[in-house]
Design a protein around this motif. Structure first.
Motif, PDB file in Angstrom:
ATOM      1  N   PRO B 105      -2.706  -7.337  -5.428  1.00 48.68           N
ATOM      2  CA  PRO B 105      -2.068  -6.069  -5.802  1.00 48.68           C
ATOM      3  C   PRO B 105      -0.853  -6.267  -6.705  1.00 48.68           C
ATOM      4  CG  PRO B 105      -2.659  -6.004  -3.489  1.00 48.68           C
ATOM      5  CD  PRO B 105      -2.961  -7.402  -3.974  1.00 48.68           C
ATOM      6  N   ARG B 106      -0.069  -7.320  -6.432  1.00 45.89           N
ATOM      7  CA  ARG B 106       1.130  -7.548  -7.247  1.00 45.89           C
ATOM      8  C   ARG B 106       0.786  -8.106  -8.621  1.00 45.89           C
ATOM      9  NH1 ARG B 106       4.076 -11.396  -3.707  1.00 45.89           N
ATOM     10  NH2 ARG B 106       5.038 -11.969  -5.682  1.00 45.89           N
ATOM     11  N   LEU B 107      -0.057  -9.152  -8.630  1.00 52.08           N
ATOM     12  CA  LEU B 107      -0.298  -9.851  -9.896  1.00 52.08           C
ATOM     13  C   LEU B 107      -1.300  -9.117 -10.785  1.00 52.08           C
ATOM     14  CD1 LEU B 107      -0.515 -13.550  -8.655  1.00 52.08           C
ATOM     15  CD2 LEU B 107       1.388 -12.419  -9.800  1.00 52.08           C
ATOM     16  N   VAL B 108      -2.344  -8.533 -10.176  1.00 50.94           N
ATOM     17  CA  VAL B 108      -3.411  -7.950 -10.984  1.00 50.94           C
ATOM     18  C   VAL B 108      -3.193  -6.460 -11.186  1.00 50.94           C
ATOM     19  CG1 VAL B 108      -5.910  -7.695 -11.200  1.00 50.94           C
ATOM     20  CG2 VAL B 108      -4.956  -9.686 -10.013  1.00 50.94           C
ATOM     21  N   HIS B 109      -2.663  -5.777 -10.160  1.00 51.52           N
ATOM     22  CA  HIS B 109      -2.573  -4.326 -10.250  1.00 51.52           C
ATOM     23  C   HIS B 109      -1.140  -3.840 -10.450  1.00 51.52           C
ATOM     24  CE1 HIS B 109      -6.803  -4.047  -9.036  1.00 51.52           C
ATOM     25  NE2 HIS B 109      -6.527  -5.112  -8.326  1.00 51.52           N
ATOM     26  N   GLY B 110      -0.241  -4.785 -10.689  1.00 53.48           N
ATOM     27  CA  GLY B 110       1.118  -4.422 -11.088  1.00 53.48           C
ATOM     28  C   GLY B 110       1.935  -3.649 -10.064  1.00 53.48           C
ATOM     29  N   LYS B 111       1.621  -3.818  -8.775  1.00 58.33           N
ATOM     30  CA  LYS B 111       2.419  -3.136  -7.756  1.00 58.33           C
ATOM     31  C   LYS B 111       3.712  -3.918  -7.519  1.00 58.33           C
ATOM     32  CE  LYS B 111      -0.468  -0.265  -4.927  1.00 58.33           C
ATOM     33  NZ  LYS B 111      -1.886  -0.382  -5.285  1.00 58.33           N
ATOM     34  N   SER B 112       4.772  -3.199  -7.141  1.00 57.64           N
ATOM     35  CA  SER B 112       6.018  -3.882  -6.803  1.00 57.64           C
ATOM     36  C   SER B 112       5.841  -4.569  -5.454  1.00 57.64           C
ATOM     37  CB  SER B 112       7.166  -2.873  -6.708  1.00 57.64           C
ATOM     38  OG  SER B 112       7.022  -2.121  -5.522  1.00 57.64           O
ATOM     39  N   LYS B 113       6.756  -5.506  -5.151  1.00 57.95           N
ATOM     40  CA  LYS B 113       6.640  -6.253  -3.904  1.00 57.95           C
ATOM     41  C   LYS B 113       6.725  -5.315  -2.694  1.00 57.95           C
ATOM     42  CE  LYS B 113       8.558 -10.183  -1.391  1.00 57.95           C
ATOM     43  NZ  LYS B 113       8.627  -9.407  -0.138  1.00 57.95           N
ATOM     44  N   ASP B 114       7.680  -4.380  -2.729  1.00 63.59           N
ATOM     45  CA  ASP B 114       7.849  -3.455  -1.607  1.00 63.59           C
ATOM     46  C   ASP B 114       6.610  -2.599  -1.399  1.00 63.59           C
ATOM     47  OD1 ASP B 114      10.309  -4.450  -1.198  1.00 63.59           O
ATOM     48  OD2 ASP B 114      11.408  -2.844  -2.224  1.00 63.59           O
ATOM     49  N   GLU B 115       6.090  -2.089  -2.525  1.00 66.97           N
ATOM     50  CA  GLU B 115       4.909  -1.242  -2.487  1.00 66.97           C
ATOM     51  C   GLU B 115       3.730  -2.005  -1.868  1.00 66.97           C
ATOM     52  OE1 GLU B 115       3.011   1.509  -6.008  1.00 66.97           O
ATOM     53  OE2 GLU B 115       4.477  -0.023  -6.522  1.00 66.97           O
ATOM     54  N   ALA B 116       3.526  -3.236  -2.359  1.00 62.36           N
ATOM     55  CA  ALA B 116       2.396  -4.049  -1.894  1.00 62.36           C
ATOM     56  C   ALA B 116       2.571  -4.426  -0.425  1.00 62.36           C
ATOM     57  CB  ALA B 116       2.260  -5.300  -2.754  1.00 62.36           C
ATOM     58  N   ASP B 117       3.807  -4.780  -0.037  1.00 66.73           N
ATOM     59  CA  ASP B 117       4.090  -5.131   1.359  1.00 66.73           C
ATOM     60  C   ASP B 117       3.771  -3.973   2.292  1.00 66.73           C
ATOM     61  OD1 ASP B 117       4.886  -7.652   0.835  1.00 66.73           O
ATOM     62  OD2 ASP B 117       6.847  -7.475   1.817  1.00 66.73           O
ATOM     63  N   LEU B 118       4.205  -2.790   1.877  1.00 63.92           N
ATOM     64  CA  LEU B 118       3.983  -1.594   2.704  1.00 63.92           C
ATOM     65  C   LEU B 118       2.475  -1.368   2.879  1.00 63.92           C
ATOM     66  CD1 LEU B 118       5.411   0.799   4.117  1.00 63.92           C
ATOM     67  CD2 LEU B 118       5.041   2.104   2.015  1.00 63.92           C
ATOM     68  N   LEU B 119       1.745  -1.481   1.771  1.00 61.07           N
ATOM     69  CA  LEU B 119       0.291  -1.305   1.804  1.00 61.07           C
ATOM     70  C   LEU B 119      -0.345  -2.318   2.761  1.00 61.07           C
ATOM     71  CD1 LEU B 119      -2.406  -0.205   0.528  1.00 61.07           C
ATOM     72  CD2 LEU B 119      -2.215  -2.099  -1.077  1.00 61.07           C
ATOM     73  N   ALA B 120       0.068  -3.597   2.634  1.00 60.62           N
ATOM     74  CA  ALA B 120      -0.514  -4.661   3.452  1.00 60.62           C
ATOM     75  C   ALA B 120      -0.243  -4.407   4.925  1.00 60.62           C
ATOM     76  CB  ALA B 120       0.056  -6.011   3.033  1.00 60.62           C
ATOM     77  N   ARG B 121       1.026  -4.050   5.254  1.00 62.60           N
ATOM     78  CA  ARG B 121       1.368  -3.837   6.662  1.00 62.60           C
ATOM     79  C   ARG B 121       0.683  -2.598   7.230  1.00 62.60           C
ATOM     80  NH1 ARG B 121       5.293  -7.580   8.096  1.00 62.60           N
ATOM     81  NH2 ARG B 121       6.132  -8.582   6.228  1.00 62.60           N
ATOM     82  N   THR B 122       0.502  -1.584   6.390  1.00 65.13           N
ATOM     83  CA  THR B 122      -0.219  -0.398   6.844  1.00 65.13           C
ATOM     84  C   THR B 122      -1.659  -0.762   7.195  1.00 65.13           C
ATOM     85  OG1 THR B 122       1.111   0.861   5.283  1.00 65.13           O
ATOM     86  CG2 THR B 122      -0.758   1.995   6.261  1.00 65.13           C
ATOM     87  N   LEU B 123      -2.309  -1.523   6.303  1.00 68.90           N
ATOM     88  CA  LEU B 123      -3.696  -1.928   6.556  1.00 68.90           C
ATOM     89  C   LEU B 123      -3.795  -2.800   7.804  1.00 68.90           C
ATOM     90  CD1 LEU B 123      -4.911  -2.734   2.925  1.00 68.90           C
ATOM     91  CD2 LEU B 123      -5.836  -0.976   4.436  1.00 68.90           C
ATOM     92  N   LEU B 124      -2.863  -3.758   7.944  1.00 66.63           N
ATOM     93  CA  LEU B 124      -2.887  -4.652   9.102  1.00 66.63           C
ATOM     94  C   LEU B 124      -2.708  -3.867  10.394  1.00 66.63           C
ATOM     95  CD1 LEU B 124      -0.835  -7.655   7.682  1.00 66.63           C
ATOM     96  CD2 LEU B 124      -3.214  -7.729   8.429  1.00 66.63           C
ATOM     97  N   THR B 125      -1.808  -2.892  10.379  1.00 62.61           N
ATOM     98  CA  THR B 125      -1.575  -2.077  11.571  1.00 62.61           C
ATOM     99  C   THR B 125      -2.838  -1.290  11.913  1.00 62.61           C
ATOM    100  OG1 THR B 125       0.724  -1.866  10.913  1.00 62.61           O
ATOM    101  CG2 THR B 125      -0.064  -0.351  12.611  1.00 62.61           C
ATOM    102  N   ARG B 126      -3.444  -0.703  10.879  1.00 58.77           N
ATOM    103  CA  ARG B 126      -4.624   0.117  11.123  1.00 58.77           C
ATOM    104  C   ARG B 126      -5.741  -0.710  11.764  1.00 58.77           C
ATOM    105  NH1 ARG B 126      -8.163   2.639   6.863  1.00 58.77           N
ATOM    106  NH2 ARG B 126      -6.375   2.492   5.484  1.00 58.77           N
TER     107      ARG B 126
END
Lengths: 282, 248
Positions: B105-126
């Motif tokens: 997400p960060r390298l290929v899709h240009g998301k910021s670190k915070d944005e990508a972290d939030l996405l990852a933790r949301t998915l992991l929680t789910r």
């Protein structure tokens, strides 16, 4: 529940302790015997008194120490600057050698020739060719200081070795890692930077440190070009007194310098082995 | 319903050995297609062709009507739209779980670190892995590793998810947790292609089953049709062998 060893286990442990006490005694005895033998052979030799006088003279040791130590500071400076460039150039050559694109064929070819050449040439020869040959060209902007040219020669030779170590590290990373990164959409460069190189360096840290130790002592060879490093400083002292003790002082300082790093390398290697075993057991 | 993904008259050979022979399969949007077949039938090669890790020898692969097998196509951007999960997990051992997931997400899709972290933790929680977020992969069980690998693949928001024998290296308990995750993704409308030996799972999740034998599609259809009314001799034999092995 607390652990209560059975009498069988207690017997076993007592036997183990007896065996290890015996091993320690045997080791002590054989070390003492070996030491005694060496002492008798060396002190009994005909020239012993003369060698003792000209190599182990405390007076000359104390006299030589300041200037030899001052020389060692130059070795350290050379070492740090050389190691920086060695890692940089070694990394670039390793990457060049592991590329596959046809456009980069010339780069691969040059990198291969470079490593073949400089791993084959004796370091002393490279030092002489660079140190004496380049000033002979009389190009104004190239410095002809022995220290600078000596460092260049060290960098040329060691970059070739280090490039091969790093290349082994890159090739040791499982190809499926590269595939997984590419499947996620990472480019070649991103895959190298974020997935391959971090794992490669982790794998080859011990051999890289080994080369660093080796560079540490080979930095003393720049003395042949006239740079006043620890060895050269010792040589100057020896020329004045006709006593060889200063060389031994320089040698002792080099050993003291390398010991911490070799111990660190051993420790790191052991830790990595243990880690890999742990990984193999999941 | 239009096809999100399509394989057309695909051929793939390694030297003289033709591994895939004239394979054509259509994958409608939001459908789950399961590919079955014995080892060596060409399943894995087909999966590797579909995410362009292998070059085709003939035919076409269409993603959203665009020929992604055309010469000179930007492979990186196409692969970024297709999520792939492998049998051997292939997590990056030097990165933590969150770092594994946020890398693309960060390298290929240009998301910021915070944005990508939030996405990852949301998915992991789910998916019940929140407490593993900052662990390294070698401390996770096989089932947890494979779930992280699947989350890593969906974190890039792919149009299509390819799952290549993702449970083959796991024991039954771990298989169940991975399959639950896949079912949840299917319910959310993810289009997926699954190569598997888990016939029970295939029956449950598949909209369409494709039977591959010696590089050719011998039969395809709904799970009822494939399992209850096999037409070709090859499929009957394959199902018979599974039955004998107690896998059906």
């Amino acid at each position: 529940m607390t652990y209560q060893p059975s009498s069988l286990q207690l017997q076993r442990e007592a036997a183990k302790r007896r065996a290890s006490r015996r091993s320690t005694l045997i080791a002590l005895a054989s070390t003492f015997a070996a030491g005694l033998l060496v002492t008798i052979v060396v002190t009994g030799a005909q020239g012993y008194e003369k060698v003792k006088e000209s190599f182990f003279n405390w007076h000359y040791a104390k006299l030589a120490l300041p200037s030899v130590f001052h020389g060692l500071l130059l070795n350290l400076r050379v070492l740090i600057i050389a190691e920086f460039f060695v890692l940089l150039i070694g990394l670039l050559i390793a990457i060049a050698r592991t590329t596959t694109s046809p456009v980069l064929y010339p780069v691969r070819l040059i990198a291969t020739i470079y490593t073949d050449l400089f791993r084959g040439l004796p370091l002393l020869l490279v030092l002489l060719l660079v140190g004496l040959g380049i000033p002979g060209l009389r190009i104004n902007w190239i410095p002809n200081s022995a220290v600078v040219l000596g460092t260049v020669a060290l960098v040329l030779t060691y970059s070739a070795y280090v490039a091969e170590v790093i290349r082994a590290g890159i090739e040791g990373v499982n190809p499926t890692q590269r595939q997984a990164a590419r499947a996620l959409g990472l480019s070649q460069g991103q895959t190298l930077e974020h997935v391959v190189l971090p794992q490669a360096f982790r794998n080859v840290t011990p051999p890289l440190l080994n080369d660093f130790v080796s560079l540490q002592k080979d930095s003393g060879l720049i003395s042949v070009l006239g740079a006043v490093d620890a060895i050269r400083a010792a040589g100057i002292q020896t020329a004045q007194s006709f006593n060889f003790t200063p060389y031994l002082v320089a040698g002792a300082l080099f050993v003291l310098l390398t010991i911490p790093l070799t111990r660190f390398t051993d420790w790191l290697t052991r830790r990595q082995d243990a880690k890999q075993r742990a990984q193999g057991q999941w | 319903m239009s096809n999100l993904f399509e394989v057309k008259e695909l051929r793939k050979s390694f030297g003289a050995n033709l591994v895939l022979d004239n394979v054509s399969i259509e994958f409608p949007a939001q459908s789950a297609t399961v590919i079955i077949g014995a080892s060596g039938s060409g399943k894995s090669t087909l999966m590797r062709c579909m995410n362009l890790l292998e070059e085709l020898n003939d035919g076409q692969i269409l993603l959203d009507s665009q020929d992604i097998s055309a010469y000179g196509i930007d492979l990186d951007s196409v692969r970024g739209k297709i999520g792939s999960v492998f049998q051997a997990f292939n997590l990056f051992p030097h990165l933590s779980v969150v770092q594994n997931i946020t890398l693309a997400p960060r390298l290929v899709h240009g998301k910021s670190k915070d944005e990508a972290d939030l996405l990852a933790r949301t998915l992991l929680t789910r998916f019940g892995l929140a407490e593993k977020a900052d662990e390294y992969p070698n401390l996770l069980s096989g089932g947890q590793q494979q779930r992280v690998a699947i989350i890593r693949a969906v974190a890039t928001n792919p149009m299509l998810l390819l799952l290549d024998e993702v449970t083959s290296a796991l024991d039954p308990v771990l298989i169940a947790e991975v399959l639950t995750l896949i079912s949840e993704l299917k319910n959310e409308g993810m289009t997926m292609v699954i190569a598997t030996h888990e016939m029970g799972f295939a029956k449950k999740i598949a909209d369409n089953i494709v039977f591959l034998h010696k590089g050719r599609v011998h039969e395809s259809g709904t799970p009822e049709k494939i399992f209850n009314a096999p037409q070709t001799q090859e499929l009957k034999e394959f199902l018979g062998a599974l039955h004998q092995a107690g896998r059906l």
